[in-house]
Design a protein around this motif. Structure first.
Motif, PDB file in Angstrom:
ATOM      1  N   ALA A   1     -92.242 -36.685-113.073  1.00  0.00           N
ATOM      2  CA  ALA A   1     -90.964 -36.611-112.095  1.00  0.00           C
ATOM      3  C   ALA A   1     -91.444 -36.575-110.877  1.00  0.00           C
ATOM      4  CB  ALA A   1     -91.021 -34.691-112.424  1.00  0.00           C
ATOM      5  N   TRP A   2     -91.629 -36.879-109.832  1.00  0.00           N
ATOM      6  CA  TRP A   2     -92.292 -37.208-108.740  1.00  0.00           C
ATOM      7  C   TRP A   2     -92.099 -38.537-108.380  1.00  0.00           C
ATOM      8  CZ3 TRP A   2     -92.200 -34.654-104.439  1.00  0.00           C
ATOM      9  CH2 TRP A   2     -92.488 -35.225-102.736  1.00  0.00           C
ATOM     10  N   GLY A   3     -92.861 -39.435-109.347  1.00  0.00           N
ATOM     11  CA  GLY A   3     -91.978 -40.344-109.056  1.00  0.00           C
ATOM     12  C   GLY A   3     -90.595 -41.116-109.204  1.00  0.00           C
ATOM     13  N   LYS A   4     -90.534 -40.298-110.168  1.00  0.00           N
ATOM     14  CA  LYS A   4     -88.810 -40.587-110.616  1.00  0.00           C
ATOM     15  C   LYS A   4     -87.617 -40.086-109.854  1.00  0.00           C
ATOM     16  CE  LYS A   4     -85.499 -39.904-114.098  1.00  0.00           C
ATOM     17  NZ  LYS A   4     -85.675 -38.804-115.523  1.00  0.00           N
ATOM     18  N   LEU A   5     -88.192 -39.056-109.216  1.00  0.00           N
ATOM     19  CA  LEU A   5     -86.868 -38.504-108.902  1.00  0.00           C
ATOM     20  C   LEU A   5     -87.064 -38.803-106.916  1.00  0.00           C
ATOM     21  CD1 LEU A   5     -86.742 -34.690-109.756  1.00  0.00           C
ATOM     22  CD2 LEU A   5     -85.617 -36.142-110.171  1.00  0.00           C
ATOM     23  N   MET A   6     -88.590 -38.847-106.459  1.00  0.00           N
ATOM     24  CA  MET A   6     -88.258 -38.883-104.643  1.00  0.00           C
ATOM     25  C   MET A   6     -87.885 -40.804-104.952  1.00  0.00           C
ATOM     26  SD  MET A   6     -88.419 -36.268-104.263  1.00  0.00           S
ATOM     27  CE  MET A   6     -88.724 -36.135-102.593  1.00  0.00           C
ATOM     28  N   GLY A   7     -88.515 -41.967-105.873  1.00  0.00           N
ATOM     29  CA  GLY A   7     -87.920 -42.977-105.654  1.00  0.00           C
ATOM     30  C   GLY A   7     -89.235 -43.629-105.121  1.00  0.00           C
TER      31      GLY A   7
ATOM     32  N   ASN B   1     -94.604 -45.538-101.826  1.00  0.00           N
ATOM     33  CA  ASN B   1     -94.404 -46.032-101.683  1.00  0.00           C
ATOM     34  C   ASN B   1     -95.428 -45.361-100.366  1.00  0.00           C
ATOM     35  OD1 ASN B   1     -93.787 -48.071-102.904  1.00  0.00           O
ATOM     36  ND2 ASN B   1     -91.974 -49.014-100.799  1.00  0.00           N
ATOM     37  N   TYR B   2     -95.176 -44.238-100.016  1.00  0.00           N
ATOM     38  CA  TYR B   2     -95.571 -42.691 -99.193  1.00  0.00           C
ATOM     39  C   TYR B   2     -97.202 -42.035 -99.663  1.00  0.00           C
ATOM     40  CZ  TYR B   2     -94.408 -45.896 -95.114  1.00  0.00           C
ATOM     41  OH  TYR B   2     -92.697 -46.974 -94.131  1.00  0.00           O
ATOM     42  N   THR B   3     -96.941 -41.831-100.688  1.00  0.00           N
ATOM     43  CA  THR B   3     -97.285 -40.684-101.468  1.00  0.00           C
ATOM     44  C   THR B   3     -98.673 -41.565-101.800  1.00  0.00           C
ATOM     45  OG1 THR B   3     -94.841 -39.561-102.676  1.00  0.00           O
ATOM     46  CG2 THR B   3     -96.748 -39.085-103.566  1.00  0.00           C
ATOM     47  N   THR B   4     -99.449 -40.507-101.255  1.00  0.00           N
ATOM     48  CA  THR B   4    -101.296 -41.160-101.793  1.00  0.00           C
ATOM     49  C   THR B   4    -101.842 -40.388-103.143  1.00  0.00           C
ATOM     50  OG1 THR B   4    -102.046 -39.559-100.496  1.00  0.00           O
ATOM     51  CG2 THR B   4    -101.670 -41.923 -99.809  1.00  0.00           C
TER      52      THR B   4
ATOM     53  N   THR C   1     -98.861 -24.790-107.973  1.00  0.00           N
ATOM     54  CA  THR C   1     -98.475 -25.664-107.029  1.00  0.00           C
ATOM     55  C   THR C   1     -99.080 -26.376-106.714  1.00  0.00           C
ATOM     56  OG1 THR C   1     -99.745 -23.006-105.134  1.00  0.00           O
ATOM     57  CG2 THR C   1     -99.426 -24.769-104.299  1.00  0.00           C
ATOM     58  N   LEU C   2     -97.594 -27.331-106.299  1.00  0.00           N
ATOM     59  CA  LEU C   2     -97.597 -28.844-106.159  1.00  0.00           C
ATOM     60  C   LEU C   2     -98.370 -29.133-104.465  1.00  0.00           C
ATOM     61  CD1 LEU C   2     -97.304 -31.253-107.490  1.00  0.00           C
ATOM     62  CD2 LEU C   2     -94.706 -30.929-106.590  1.00  0.00           C
ATOM     63  N   TYR C   3     -99.573 -30.409-104.503  1.00  0.00           N
ATOM     64  CA  TYR C   3    -100.056 -30.558-103.280  1.00  0.00           C
ATOM     65  C   TYR C   3     -98.997 -32.180-103.588  1.00  0.00           C
ATOM     66  CZ  TYR C   3    -102.982 -26.120-103.009  1.00  0.00           C
ATOM     67  OH  TYR C   3    -102.910 -25.396-103.036  1.00  0.00           O
ATOM     68  N   ILE C   4     -98.751 -32.440-102.556  1.00  0.00           N
ATOM     69  CA  ILE C   4     -98.656 -34.411-102.072  1.00  0.00           C
ATOM     70  C   ILE C   4     -98.929 -34.338-100.868  1.00  0.00           C
ATOM     71  CG2 ILE C   4     -96.556 -35.606-101.990  1.00  0.00           C
ATOM     72  CD1 ILE C   4     -96.102 -34.334-104.428  1.00  0.00           C
ATOM     73  N   GLN C   5     -99.942 -35.415-101.000  1.00  0.00           N
ATOM     74  CA  GLN C   5    -100.575 -36.309-100.059  1.00  0.00           C
ATOM     75  C   GLN C   5     -99.129 -37.546 -99.543  1.00  0.00           C
ATOM     76  OE1 GLN C   5    -104.081 -35.321 -99.113  1.00  0.00           O
ATOM     77  NE2 GLN C   5    -103.739 -36.578 -96.979  1.00  0.00           N
TER      78      GLN C   5
ATOM     79  N   SER D   1     -96.902 -39.402 -91.468  1.00  0.00           N
ATOM     80  CA  SER D   1     -96.434 -38.268 -90.997  1.00  0.00           C
ATOM     81  C   SER D   1     -94.886 -37.469 -90.560  1.00  0.00           C
ATOM     82  CB  SER D   1     -96.903 -37.279 -89.696  1.00  0.00           C
ATOM     83  OG  SER D   1     -97.253 -38.912 -88.461  1.00  0.00           O
ATOM     84  N   VAL D   2     -93.983 -38.866 -89.960  1.00  0.00           N
ATOM     85  CA  VAL D   2     -93.004 -38.839 -90.384  1.00  0.00           C
ATOM     86  C   VAL D   2     -92.436 -38.201 -90.717  1.00  0.00           C
ATOM     87  CG1 VAL D   2     -90.397 -40.078 -89.828  1.00  0.00           C
ATOM     88  CG2 VAL D   2     -92.786 -40.592 -88.555  1.00  0.00           C
ATOM     89  N   LEU D   3     -92.433 -38.711 -92.872  1.00  0.00           N
ATOM     90  CA  LEU D   3     -92.309 -38.737 -93.637  1.00  0.00           C
ATOM     91  C   LEU D   3     -92.192 -37.218 -94.702  1.00  0.00           C
ATOM     92  CD1 LEU D   3     -90.224 -39.605 -96.204  1.00  0.00           C
ATOM     93  CD2 LEU D   3     -92.499 -40.929 -97.080  1.00  0.00           C
ATOM     94  N   ARG D   4     -93.807 -36.621 -93.781  1.00  0.00           N
ATOM     95  CA  ARG D   4     -94.075 -35.396 -94.205  1.00  0.00           C
ATOM     96  C   ARG D   4     -93.109 -34.040 -93.685  1.00  0.00           C
ATOM     97  NH1 ARG D   4     -99.513 -36.166 -94.006  1.00  0.00           N
ATOM     98  NH2 ARG D   4     -98.945 -35.917 -91.142  1.00  0.00           N
TER      99      ARG D   4
END
Length: 98
Positions: free
Chosen positions: A36-42, A47-50, A58-62, A66-69
């Protein structure tokens, strides 16, 4: 293994019963959240999600940017609502961006 009965049930009902019997729902939720994260965020955000990790509610996103975060921090509740809507149930209560 359960006894076989002569009733006919749909494949979706059989799979739901199998998932519930073997307590696989939490593992499937983790995989569904990543999808769902991949589909919704595009592609731009992906490209910046590791790493995408669901622990409890709790959902942890790496993120590698830093600008996108910082930008995503402003819309945390909207992201949570969108993901829960995509998943069809309230799985995520908190979002942590790292």
């Amino acid at each position: 293994m359960a006894k076989r009965n002569n009733e006919h049930i749909s494949i979706s009902d059989a799979l739901k019963e199998f998932v519930e019997t073997n307590r696989l729902e939490k593992g499937l939720d983790k995989i569904n959240v990543e999808d769902a994260w991949g589909k919704l965020m595009g592609n731009g955000v992906n490209n910046y999600t590791t790493a995408v990790k669901l622990e409890g509610e709790t959902l942890y996103i790496q993120l590698s940017s830093s600008v996108l975060r910082e930008e995503l921090t402003y819309g945390k509740q909207k992201i949570i609502d969108m993901l829960n809507e995509e998943l069809g149930k309230q799985i995520i209560k908190k979002l942590v961006l790292r």
